[in-house]
Write a protein that holds these residues in place. Structure first.
Motif, PDB file in Angstrom:
ATOM      1  N   LEU A 211      95.293 -46.025 -24.756  1.00  0.00           N
ATOM      2  CA  LEU A 211      95.557 -47.459 -24.904  1.00  0.00           C
ATOM      3  C   LEU A 211      97.007 -47.804 -24.574  1.00  0.00           C
TER       4      LEU A 211
ATOM      5  N   VAL B 123     101.576 -50.648 -28.645  1.00  0.00           N
ATOM      6  CA  VAL B 123     100.499 -49.839 -29.219  1.00  0.00           C
ATOM      7  C   VAL B 123     101.154 -48.782 -30.093  1.00  0.00           C
TER       8      VAL B 123
ATOM      9  N   ILE C 274      98.046 -52.948 -32.705  1.00  0.00           N
ATOM     10  CA  ILE C 274      98.356 -53.469 -31.373  1.00  0.00           C
ATOM     11  C   ILE C 274      98.982 -54.848 -31.537  1.00  0.00           C
TER      12      ILE C 274
END
Length: 216
Positions: free
Chosen positions: A40, A50, A67
Motif C-alpha cells: 500500500l 501509510v 492511512i
C-alpha cells in the motif's frame, strides 16, 4: 507506557520480550501487516501517508494500519489485517467492523499524526471517527506474497498489483455495506465513508497524474 507494557505482557502471554518479538515476526498476522504496509505504501505514497500504528493502538484500539491524506491530514481509514477468511472469529470481526462504522462512530487512534505543509514538522494527534476496515488474506496467498513482494520502491510485483486491486475492492464493498446497513449513522461518519468511496474510485487517476504513469 505502563499500560502498553501490561498489554504486551497479556498479548505475549508472559513470554520474555526477546522471544516474543521473534515469535511475533513469525506469526501470519505480523507478516500480513508487513506485506500490506509495503504494497500500500508503494501505491499510495504520493497522496497518502501509510503507517503502521503504535503498539497502544494495535493492542487497545485493534488498529494495525492508518492511512492519512497528505494534503489535509485527514484520516482516510484504518485497516486491521486478518489471516482468517472464515470461521467464528472471522464472522465476529465482520460484525464488529460493520457495527463500529455504523453505530460506534468509527475507530479511534490515540497516537495519530499530522504533517506540516512543507513536510518538516510531524506532530502527534489523536484521531477520531475514522472509517475502519478488515483486510482478510488466506494463508496460501500470504505465503505467495511473502515470496513475491519486491522490497525495492522502484519495483512492483504482480502480487502487489493484485493485492492493491483486492484492497480497493474489499474496502469499497465494506463501505457500501455500512452505508446500506446504517442509513441513519452519525453524519460525520457518513461524510467520511462517502469521501472514502470517492477516494477509492479516483485512486488510479490521482496516482497517474502524480507519477506520470499508471499505477497498475
Amino acid at each position: 507506557m505502563l499500560e502498553i507494557k501490561a498489554l504486551q505482557r497479556k498479548f505475549n502471554q508472559n513470554v520474555p520480550a526477546s522471544e516474543a518479538h521473534e515469535k511475533r515476526l513469525e506469526s501470519k498476522g505480523e507478516q500480513l501487516e508487513i506485506l500490506a504496509a509495503i504494497a500500500l505504501f508503494k501505491k499510495l505514497r504520493n497522496r497518502f501517508i501509510v503507517a503502521r500504528t503504535s503498539l497502544y493502538d494495535d493492542y487497545k484500539n485493534k488498529v494495525d494500519m492508518l492511512i492519512i491524506e497528505r494534503a489535509t491530514n485527514t484520516p482516510l481509514c484504518t485497516i486491521d489485517e486478518v489471516s482468517a477468511i472464515g470461521g467464528p472469529k472471522f464472522e465476529q470481526k465482520k460484525a464488529f467492523t460493520l457495527e463500529q462504522n455504523g453505530r460506534r462512530h468509527g475507530a479511534t487512534v490515540k497516537y495519530g499524526l499530522s504533517v506540516s505543509e512543507d513536510g518538516t514538522q510531524i506532530d502527534k494527534t489523536e484521531m477520531l471517527h475514522i472509517p475502519s476496515f478488515y483486510l482478510p488474506l488466506p494463508p496460501d496467498r500470504l505465503a505467495a506474497g511473502m515470496k513475491e513482494v519486491e522490497l525495492s520502491l522502484e519495483k512492483e510485483s504482480e502480487f502487489e498489483n493484485n493485492f492493491f486491486e483486492y484492497f480497493k475492492t474489499t474496502i469499497a464493498a465494506q463501505t457500501a455495506g455500512a452505508l446500506f446497513a446504517y442509513p441513519n449513522m452519525d453524519n460525520t461518519m457518513k461524510k467520511r465513508l462517502i469521501a472514502l468511496q470517492d477516494a477509492i474510485a479516483n485512486m488510479d487517476n490521482t496516482m497517474e497524474a502524480t507519477t506520470g504513469k499508471t499505477a497498475l
